[in-house]
Design an enzyme around this catalytic site. Structure first.
Site, PDB file in Angstrom:
ATOM      1  N   CYS A  56      25.847 -15.167  17.740  1.00 52.85           N
ATOM      2  CA  CYS A  56      26.965 -15.872  18.372  1.00 52.85           C
ATOM      3  C   CYS A  56      27.138 -17.263  17.745  1.00 52.85           C
ATOM      4  O   CYS A  56      26.286 -17.726  16.989  1.00 52.85           O
ATOM      5  CB  CYS A  56      26.718 -16.004  19.876  1.00 52.85           C
ATOM      6  SG  CYS A  56      25.312 -17.054  20.300  1.00 52.85           S
ATOM      7  N   CYS A  90      24.320 -19.676  18.394  1.00 50.28           N
ATOM      8  CA  CYS A  90      23.128 -19.384  17.586  1.00 50.28           C
ATOM      9  C   CYS A  90      23.290 -19.970  16.182  1.00 50.28           C
ATOM     10  O   CYS A  90      22.371 -20.597  15.654  1.00 50.28           O
ATOM     11  CB  CYS A  90      22.882 -17.882  17.511  1.00 50.28           C
ATOM     12  SG  CYS A  90      22.581 -17.120  19.126  1.00 50.28           S
TER      13      CYS A  90
END
Length: 76
Positions: free
Chosen positions: A11, A14
């Protein structure tokens, strides 16, 4: 040298966490090995339920949300 793993499925948070850790380590002149763990069963082995998670030298130090620069700095 610090061994750091960012746990997450890819994501935006991240990816931003990986970038931020790289930036802070470079600013402090600290040598790190940084890897990204995207395999869900592997992430679960660390007991992390919300990503991104951060593991430093085998110990989970953060889970859920992007850590701030001061927190990252304290890990290094």
């Amino acid at each position: 040298m610090k061994d750091i793993k960012v746990l997450g499925t890819g994501c935006a948070n991240c990816r931003n966490t990986v970038k931020l850790i790289e930036e802070v380590a470079a600013e402090k002149g600290v040598a790190i090995t940084l890897s990204k763990v995207e395999d869900l069963p592997e992430i679960m082995k660390y007991g992390v339920m919300s990503t991104p998670g951060v593991v430093v030298d085998g110990k989970v130090v953060h889970a859920g949300g992007i850590p701030d620069r001061a927190k990252i700095s304290s890990w290094l």
